[in-house]
Design an enzyme around this catalytic site. Structure first.
Site, PDB file in Angstrom:
ATOM      1  N   PHE A   1       6.064  -8.269  -1.325  1.00  0.00           N
ATOM      2  CA  PHE A   1       6.555  -9.579  -1.260  1.00  0.00           C
ATOM      3  C   PHE A   1       4.835 -10.310  -2.357  1.00  0.00           C
ATOM      4  O   PHE A   1       4.167 -10.736  -3.200  1.00  0.00           O
ATOM      5  CB  PHE A   1       6.738 -10.901  -0.896  1.00  0.00           C
ATOM      6  CG  PHE A   1       7.481 -11.781  -1.542  1.00  0.00           C
ATOM      7  CD1 PHE A   1       7.714 -12.345  -2.422  1.00  0.00           C
ATOM      8  CD2 PHE A   1       7.550 -13.115  -0.054  1.00  0.00           C
ATOM      9  CE1 PHE A   1       8.467 -13.422  -3.328  1.00  0.00           C
ATOM     10  CE2 PHE A   1       7.879 -14.507  -1.104  1.00  0.00           C
ATOM     11  CZ  PHE A   1       7.907 -14.694  -1.870  1.00  0.00           C
TER      12      PHE A   1
ATOM     13  N   GLN B   1      10.689 -22.063  -1.217  1.00  0.00           N
ATOM     14  CA  GLN B   1      11.670 -22.152  -1.319  1.00  0.00           C
ATOM     15  C   GLN B   1      13.067 -22.354   0.138  1.00  0.00           C
ATOM     16  O   GLN B   1      12.701 -22.304   1.028  1.00  0.00           O
ATOM     17  CB  GLN B   1      12.332 -20.673  -1.627  1.00  0.00           C
ATOM     18  CG  GLN B   1      11.529 -19.526  -1.029  1.00  0.00           C
ATOM     19  CD  GLN B   1      11.888 -18.090  -1.120  1.00  0.00           C
ATOM     20  OE1 GLN B   1      13.187 -17.812  -2.551  1.00  0.00           O
ATOM     21  NE2 GLN B   1      10.908 -16.880  -0.521  1.00  0.00           N
TER      22      GLN B   1
ATOM     23  N   HIS C   1       7.458 -19.290  -1.892  1.00  0.00           N
ATOM     24  CA  HIS C   1       7.865 -18.259  -3.022  1.00  0.00           C
ATOM     25  C   HIS C   1       6.422 -17.858  -4.156  1.00  0.00           C
ATOM     26  O   HIS C   1       5.910 -16.943  -3.917  1.00  0.00           O
ATOM     27  CB  HIS C   1       8.677 -19.494  -3.702  1.00  0.00           C
ATOM     28  CG  HIS C   1       9.506 -18.372  -5.308  1.00  0.00           C
ATOM     29  ND1 HIS C   1       9.865 -17.948  -6.162  1.00  0.00           N
ATOM     30  CD2 HIS C   1       8.668 -17.116  -5.141  1.00  0.00           C
ATOM     31  CE1 HIS C   1      10.512 -17.052  -6.796  1.00  0.00           C
ATOM     32  NE2 HIS C   1       9.463 -16.457  -6.531  1.00  0.00           N
TER      33      HIS C   1
ATOM     34  N   LYS D   1       1.559 -11.182 -10.077  1.00  0.00           N
ATOM     35  CA  LYS D   1       1.837 -11.638 -11.402  1.00  0.00           C
ATOM     36  C   LYS D   1       1.517 -12.939 -11.659  1.00  0.00           C
ATOM     37  O   LYS D   1       1.657 -13.092 -12.809  1.00  0.00           O
ATOM     38  CB  LYS D   1       3.779 -12.033 -10.903  1.00  0.00           C
ATOM     39  CG  LYS D   1       4.305 -12.314 -12.207  1.00  0.00           C
ATOM     40  CD  LYS D   1       5.789 -13.014 -12.489  1.00  0.00           C
ATOM     41  CE  LYS D   1       6.603 -13.377 -13.174  1.00  0.00           C
ATOM     42  NZ  LYS D   1       8.068 -13.428 -12.867  1.00  0.00           N
ATOM     43  N   HIS D   2       1.014 -13.845 -11.088  1.00  0.00           N
ATOM     44  CA  HIS D   2       0.948 -15.452 -10.705  1.00  0.00           C
ATOM     45  C   HIS D   2      -0.930 -15.072 -10.914  1.00  0.00           C
ATOM     46  O   HIS D   2      -1.939 -15.772 -11.368  1.00  0.00           O
ATOM     47  CB  HIS D   2       1.271 -16.349  -9.896  1.00  0.00           C
ATOM     48  CG  HIS D   2       2.809 -15.601 -10.693  1.00  0.00           C
ATOM     49  ND1 HIS D   2       3.309 -17.120 -11.259  1.00  0.00           N
ATOM     50  CD2 HIS D   2       4.356 -15.523  -9.605  1.00  0.00           C
ATOM     51  CE1 HIS D   2       4.592 -16.808 -11.669  1.00  0.00           C
ATOM     52  NE2 HIS D   2       5.665 -15.970 -10.890  1.00  0.00           N
TER      53      HIS D   2
ATOM     54  N   GLU E   1       3.448 -11.446  -6.491  1.00  0.00           N
ATOM     55  CA  GLU E   1       3.074 -12.544  -6.171  1.00  0.00           C
ATOM     56  C   GLU E   1       1.801 -13.100  -6.840  1.00  0.00           C
ATOM     57  O   GLU E   1       1.260 -13.243  -8.607  1.00  0.00           O
ATOM     58  CB  GLU E   1       3.422 -13.302  -5.053  1.00  0.00           C
ATOM     59  CG  GLU E   1       5.179 -14.036  -5.224  1.00  0.00           C
ATOM     60  CD  GLU E   1       5.364 -14.670  -6.616  1.00  0.00           C
ATOM     61  OE1 GLU E   1       5.225 -16.321  -6.556  1.00  0.00           O
ATOM     62  OE2 GLU E   1       6.819 -14.132  -6.678  1.00  0.00           O
TER      63      GLU E   1
END
Ligand SMILES: *[C@@H]1O[C@H](CO)[C@@H](O)[C@H](O)[C@H]1NC(C)=O
Ligand SMILES: *[C@@H]1O[C@H](CO)[C@@H](O)[C@H](O)[C@H]1NC(C)=O
Ligand SMILES: *[C@@H]1O[C@H](CO)[C@@H](O)[C@H](O)[C@H]1NC(C)=O
Ligand SMILES: *[C@@H]1O[C@H](CO)[C@@H](O)[C@H](O)[C@H]1NC(C)=O
Ligand SMILES: *[C@@H]1O[C@H](CO)[C@@H](O)[C@H](O)[C@H]1NC(C)=O
Length: 231
Positions: free
Chosen positions: A111, A37, A62, A118-119, A115
């Site tokens: 952060f 990003q 990101h 979630k991923h 991440e």
């Protein structure tokens, strides 16, 4: 004879059961999206503290997102090991502080945790937590998007605009694969003025094992035929 066939039945049933688990379970992805990003764009319209100050003028990570060809937004929030801060060595942690900062709130570990949960968990069979973060940092070092763009004279500018293909070509010349660009809407669009959008993220795609880069498909991202500003 009877025993043999019932054994065969059990084996078959088990095989079907495994197939069932694998097809409905998590970690169903085909490729990875490595997303970097541009912090000043991230901070536009952000409700987090970063919108109040001039943020980092380099592309930062990101996330690394296991993705599905037919739906690039999935999978997410899979079953798997929750983020564990202990699994990040102090050395890796200090590397990530540079490459993967939380530009919005300054809560770097929060952060990373978000991440991974979630991923990252969705591709845990390929990259465990440590490998997931190591691989992402390596990619960031290996393809310095800030430098690639600078070398092509694509540098932040208040009024200059670029075509989607100008930016893609500059990146492709060095990475040898097609990236995907993601944009933000212009926050100050004036009626009757030419439309433009703001470069926000650069996505590089990797195959299933996250070893080789592949072309990204233009599935989403910046709008077609709208000029792009980088600022
Ligand atoms: C990708 O998503 C489609 C539609 O949701 C699904 O049918 C397919 O199994 C998914 N592919 C993988 C590899 O998970
Ligand atoms: C995760 O596992 C739980 C229980 O094993 C299950 O109820 C849930 O649906 C699973 N979630 C996903 C995303 O597969
Ligand atoms: C990437 O390139 C920019 C611009 O040339 C430079 O300032 C930065 O230090 C580079 N980052 C790394 C990790 O080499
Ligand atoms: C810089 O650009 C030149 C030509 O425009 C290209 O040959 C060179 O590989 C580029 N180098 C980097 C580090 O981007
Ligand atoms: C792009 O689309 C083609 C055709 O649908 C597919 O074969 C390829 O794997 C896709 N690549 C990515 C990175 O989505």
């Amino acid at each position: 004879m009877l025993k043999l066939s019932s054994l065969a039945f059990v084996v078959l049933a088990f095989a079907f059961f495994l197939c069932f688990i694998m097809s409905t379970g998590d970690g169903s992805y085909n490729y990875f999206q490595f997303v970097q990003q541009w912090p000043p764009a991230t901070c536009i319209r952000s409700t987090k503290p970063c919108s109040k100050q001039r943020s980092l003028p380099i592309f930062t990570i990101h996330g690394l997102w296991p993705s599905n060809y037919s739906n690039p937004k999935t999978p997410s929030n899979c079953n798997g090991s929750q983020f564990d801060a202990i699994k990040l060595s102090p050395r890796l942690r200090s590397k990530l502080k540079r490459s993967w900062p939380d530009v919005e709130s300054g809560n770097d570990e929060g952060f990373w945790e978000g991440e991974w949960n979630k991923h990252g968990k969705c591709s845990e069979q390929t990259l465990n937590q440590m490998q997931y973060f190591e691989r992402s940092h390596e990619m960031w070092i290996f393809h310095n998007i800030t430098k690639i763009l600078k070398n092509a004279s694509i540098v932040p500018h208040p009024t200059k605009t670029w075509k989607y293909t100008d930016i893609v070509s500059a990146i492709k010349a060095l990475t040898r694969t097609t990236p995907l660009l993601r944009c933000k809407r212009n926050p100050a669009q004036v009626k009757g003025q030419p439309q433009f959008q703001l470069l926000h993220e650069v996505v590089l795609c990797l195959e299933y094992k996250a070893l080789k880069q592949i072309d990204c498909n233009r599935t989403a991202g910046c709008r077609n035929n709208v000029d792009i500003k980088f600022q």
